[in-house]
Design an enzyme around this catalytic site. Structure first.
Site, PDB file in Angstrom:
ATOM      1  CG  PHE A  59     -46.143  47.188 -94.596  1.00 47.04           C
ATOM      2  CD1 PHE A  59     -46.881  46.745 -93.508  1.00 47.04           C
ATOM      3  CD2 PHE A  59     -44.813  46.774 -94.699  1.00 47.04           C
ATOM      4  CE1 PHE A  59     -46.322  45.905 -92.544  1.00 47.04           C
ATOM      5  CE2 PHE A  59     -44.249  45.935 -93.736  1.00 47.04           C
ATOM      6  CZ  PHE A  59     -45.014  45.511 -92.660  1.00 47.04           C
ATOM      7  NE  ARG A  87     -45.993  33.130 -88.029  1.00 44.89           N
ATOM      8  CZ  ARG A  87     -45.993  34.432 -88.364  1.00 44.89           C
ATOM      9  NH1 ARG A  87     -46.821  35.298 -87.761  1.00 44.89           N
ATOM     10  NH2 ARG A  87     -45.213  34.885 -89.301  1.00 44.89           N
ATOM     11  CB  THR A  93     -45.300  37.302 -94.387  1.00 40.69           C
ATOM     12  OG1 THR A  93     -44.869  36.997 -93.064  1.00 40.69           O
ATOM     13  CG2 THR A  93     -46.043  38.627 -94.398  1.00 40.69           C
ATOM     14  NE  ARG A 104     -50.361  34.826 -93.597  1.00 40.43           N
ATOM     15  CZ  ARG A 104     -49.548  35.331 -92.686  1.00 40.43           C
ATOM     16  NH1 ARG A 104     -48.304  34.908 -92.590  1.00 40.43           N
ATOM     17  NH2 ARG A 104     -49.969  36.284 -91.863  1.00 40.43           N
ATOM     18  CG  ASN A 114     -50.999  38.019 -95.169  1.00 41.80           C
ATOM     19  OD1 ASN A 114     -51.958  38.483 -94.554  1.00 41.80           O
ATOM     20  ND2 ASN A 114     -49.778  38.053 -94.685  1.00 41.80           N
ATOM     21  CD  GLU A 128     -50.979  39.133 -81.676  1.00 43.60           C
ATOM     22  OE1 GLU A 128     -49.997  39.707 -82.169  1.00 43.60           O
ATOM     23  OE2 GLU A 128     -51.365  38.008 -82.059  1.00 43.60           O
TER      24      GLU A 128
END
Ligand code: IDP
Ligand code: MG
Length: 137
Positions: A59, A87, A93, A104, A114, A128
């Site tokens: 993907f 999280r 996910t 989500r 998502n 990040e």
């Protein structure tokens, strides 16, 4: 390594749909403090760098094209145990598998679209955050 910050990105379909505010409200109401925030659009090249860890996955190309398809909001968030706590707030996910009440579950359209990104480790939160806010982190 700081264990009180995480990095998040609100994904393009949310900004397009006008759901950014509701998501930020949910994040703040769950005790996260916004330390940095910007609306920006990734180039394909930047999306490929950001998601380089997934380059072997089927993907990858699709994901990078999608993440570069419109504006996103990048944020650094602070809270004790930020990575794990965030999280939990965003959920699995795949929105279908995410628990009720998670971001989500509420806003995700598919396993790819998502709604939101959350760092998966303190070391990645730091990488990040630097990627989007090099002058701050
Ligand atoms: P995460 O965002 O929950 O950490 P990762 O496995 O790190 O999940 O995947 C990064 C992103 O790639 C996901 O948030 C999602 O947008 C996309 N993705 C993950 N798995 C798939 C898949 O099987 N098909 C399409 N897109 C996927
Ligand atoms: Mg991940």
């Amino acid at each position: 390594m700081q264990n009180n910050i995480t990095f998040s990105m609100v994904k393009p379909e949310i900004i397009k749909a006008g759901n950014l505010g509701e998501i930020i409200t949910q994040i703040e109401q769950n005790g996260f403090r916004i330390k940095a925030l910007k609306l920006t659009q990734l180039s394909i090249e930047d999306a490929k760098k950001f998601y380089a860890i997934h380059q072997a996955r089927p993907f990858y190309q699709d994901l990078c094209a999608y993440m570069a398809s419109g504006p996103i909001v990048a944020m650094v968030l602070e809270k004790d145990d930020a990575v794990a706590s965030f999280r939990k707030l965003i959920g699995a996910t795949n929105p279908v598998e995410a628990l009720p009440g998670t971001i989500r579950k509420r806003f995700g359209k598919s396993i790819e679209e998502n709604a939101i990104h959350g760092s998966d480790a303190d070391s990645n939160a730091s990488i990040e955050a630097k990627f989007f806010f090099p002058d701050l982190y």
